[in-house]
Design a protein around this motif. Structure first.
Motif, PDB file in Angstrom:
ATOM      1  N   GLU A  54      45.064  30.306  35.530  1.00 11.50           N
ATOM      2  CA  GLU A  54      45.722  30.781  34.385  1.00 11.50           C
ATOM      3  C   GLU A  54      44.068  32.476  34.048  1.00 11.50           C
ATOM      4  O   GLU A  54      43.289  32.633  34.770  1.00 11.50           O
ATOM      5  CB  GLU A  54      44.688  29.845  33.143  1.00 11.50           C
ATOM      6  N   PRO A  55      44.577  32.932  32.869  1.00 14.10           N
ATOM      7  CA  PRO A  55      44.017  34.251  32.924  1.00 14.10           C
ATOM      8  C   PRO A  55      42.649  34.418  33.377  1.00 14.10           C
ATOM      9  O   PRO A  55      41.490  35.255  33.845  1.00 14.10           O
ATOM     10  CB  PRO A  55      44.302  34.981  31.796  1.00 14.10           C
ATOM     11  N   ALA A  56      42.078  33.350  32.096  1.00 15.96           N
ATOM     12  CA  ALA A  56      40.303  33.225  31.808  1.00 15.96           C
ATOM     13  C   ALA A  56      40.177  32.912  33.816  1.00 15.96           C
ATOM     14  O   ALA A  56      38.318  33.143  33.942  1.00 15.96           O
ATOM     15  CB  ALA A  56      40.196  31.553  31.298  1.00 15.96           C
ATOM     16  N   ASP A  57      40.954  31.745  34.431  1.00 18.77           N
ATOM     17  CA  ASP A  57      40.023  31.695  35.697  1.00 18.77           C
ATOM     18  C   ASP A  57      40.070  33.240  36.673  1.00 18.77           C
ATOM     19  O   ASP A  57      38.711  33.135  37.157  1.00 18.77           O
ATOM     20  CB  ASP A  57      41.168  30.677  36.586  1.00 18.77           C
ATOM     21  N   TYR A  58      40.571  34.413  36.613  1.00 22.71           N
ATOM     22  CA  TYR A  58      40.881  34.767  37.061  1.00 22.71           C
ATOM     23  C   TYR A  58      39.690  35.890  36.576  1.00 22.71           C
ATOM     24  O   TYR A  58      39.255  36.785  37.361  1.00 22.71           O
ATOM     25  CB  TYR A  58      42.331  35.839  37.404  1.00 22.71           C
ATOM     26  N   LEU A  59      40.121  35.705  35.339  1.00 20.46           N
ATOM     27  CA  LEU A  59      38.327  37.068  34.886  1.00 20.46           C
ATOM     28  C   LEU A  59      36.904  36.264  35.431  1.00 20.46           C
ATOM     29  O   LEU A  59      36.278  37.500  35.551  1.00 20.46           O
ATOM     30  CB  LEU A  59      38.807  36.777  33.014  1.00 20.46           C
ATOM     31  N   ARG A  60      36.769  35.135  35.184  1.00 24.59           N
ATOM     32  CA  ARG A  60      35.747  34.136  35.511  1.00 24.59           C
ATOM     33  C   ARG A  60      35.504  34.681  37.346  1.00 24.59           C
ATOM     34  O   ARG A  60      34.486  35.158  37.163  1.00 24.59           O
ATOM     35  CB  ARG A  60      35.680  32.960  35.461  1.00 24.59           C
ATOM     36  N   ILE A  61      35.942  34.593  38.131  1.00 24.21           N
ATOM     37  CA  ILE A  61      35.876  35.133  39.490  1.00 24.21           C
ATOM     38  C   ILE A  61      35.498  35.995  39.372  1.00 24.21           C
ATOM     39  O   ILE A  61      34.358  36.564  39.783  1.00 24.21           O
ATOM     40  CB  ILE A  61      37.025  34.902  40.275  1.00 24.21           C
ATOM     41  N   LEU A  62      36.072  37.318  39.134  1.00 25.69           N
ATOM     42  CA  LEU A  62      36.128  38.420  39.392  1.00 25.69           C
ATOM     43  C   LEU A  62      34.432  38.978  38.557  1.00 25.69           C
ATOM     44  O   LEU A  62      33.596  39.586  39.115  1.00 25.69           O
ATOM     45  CB  LEU A  62      36.505  39.876  38.367  1.00 25.69           C
ATOM     46  N   LEU A  63      33.588  38.357  37.295  1.00 23.62           N
ATOM     47  CA  LEU A  63      32.693  38.116  36.002  1.00 23.62           C
ATOM     48  C   LEU A  63      31.786  37.896  37.265  1.00 23.62           C
ATOM     49  O   LEU A  63      30.540  38.658  37.701  1.00 23.62           O
ATOM     50  CB  LEU A  63      32.888  37.519  34.346  1.00 23.62           C
ATOM     51  N   ASP A  64      32.065  36.833  38.400  1.00 23.22           N
ATOM     52  CA  ASP A  64      30.739  35.856  38.401  1.00 23.22           C
ATOM     53  C   ASP A  64      30.569  36.818  40.012  1.00 23.22           C
ATOM     54  O   ASP A  64      29.439  37.207  40.674  1.00 23.22           O
ATOM     55  CB  ASP A  64      31.668  35.204  39.081  1.00 23.22           C
TER      56      ASP A  64
END
Length: 259
Positions: free
Chosen positions: A169-179
């Motif tokens: 989901e969008p939140a999954d990819y956002l978290r990967i990038l932020l992390d």
């Protein structure tokens, strides 16, 4: 699995639009190397070479059929070239500072873990941008999986099709990038596509989602599967005087690695 470049670009305007919505959020100034993972027939990769004419622009795809089409574009807009390779085995070089993947990572099991490795390997200031389909629960895909799992077709098609586990989901990819230490943005868009002609949704999925089914069946069996599937699609997506409305959800994420 073979790809048909002509079928893939049949609905070019609709297939191309998410690419430009994605790359419009990449604000690299003078990248050294730009990589398009899953470049397909290369027409969209060529626009990256036009945008950054001084960059080494590399399109990567596993399909010989797609790359045969792309070969005619080699050298356009500067340093445009293509390589046949599996995305799963790709690694960025020390000069890679823009990575784009448009409608390709859903075909790569475990791509979120690969993405973490790519993000870690990219140098500070590099950009990473992805778009994947988010419509695996839509009738077009649910009906296909349901038919493939039926008593008639399961012996030949069991395990051929993947579902919502194919993408995050969008939140999954956002978290990967932020992390990974990126300034990031993620979003989704549902395009209300108005497709022309009879059995328009079937024509659409013939270019992408239906490819694994067609590859697994003989020609007569593929025709039989398509006939059953087309009947179900006509109920789910009725044709109107304007065409057939086919909502398509897309998931986007873009990030720039912090210095």
């Amino acid at each position: 699995m073979e790809w048909d470049p002509a079928k893939y670009v049949q609905f070019g305007d609709y297939r191309d639009r998410p690419f430009f919505d994605l790359t419009g959020r990449v604000h690299a100034d003078r990248p050294v190397q730009v990589v398009d993972l899953g470049c397909g027939p290369g027409n969209l990769t060529a626009t990256l070479a036009e945008r950054w004419p001084s960059a080494d622009v590399v399109g990567v795809d596993s399909s010989a059929e797609m790359l045969a089409k792309a070969a005619a574009l080699t050298g356009a807009g500067g340093g445009l070239r293509f390589e046949q390779a599996d995305i799963a085995g790709w690694k960025p070089s020390t000069e890679t500072d823009v990575v784009v993947s448009n409608a390709a990572l859903q075909w790569v099991p475990g791509h979120q873990e690969m993405m973490r490795a790519w993000l870690d390997a990219l140098r500070p200031g590099a950009w990473f941008a992805l778009q994947v389909p988010g419509n695996f629960s839509a009738p077009s895909h649910a009906l296909m999986r349901g038919l493939a799992a039926s008593a008639t077709w399961e012996p030949q098609l069991g395990g051929v099709l993947r579902g919502g586990e194919s993408v995050g989901e969008p939140a999954d990819y956002l978290r990967i990038l932020l992390d990974a230490g990126y300034a990031a943005d993620a979003w989704e868009t549902t395009y209300q596509q108005v497709l022309p002609g009879r059995d328009a949704v079937l024509e659409w999925v013939r270019g992408t989602a239906l490819r694994p089914v067609l590859a697994a069946l003989s020609a007569p069996d593929a025709a039989g599967f398509e006939a059953e599937y087309a009947a179900a699609l006509r109920e789910a997506y009725p044709q109107t005087g304007h065409g057939t409305v086919y909502p398509f959800r897309r998931i986007f994420a873009v990030g720039r690695k912090n210095p």
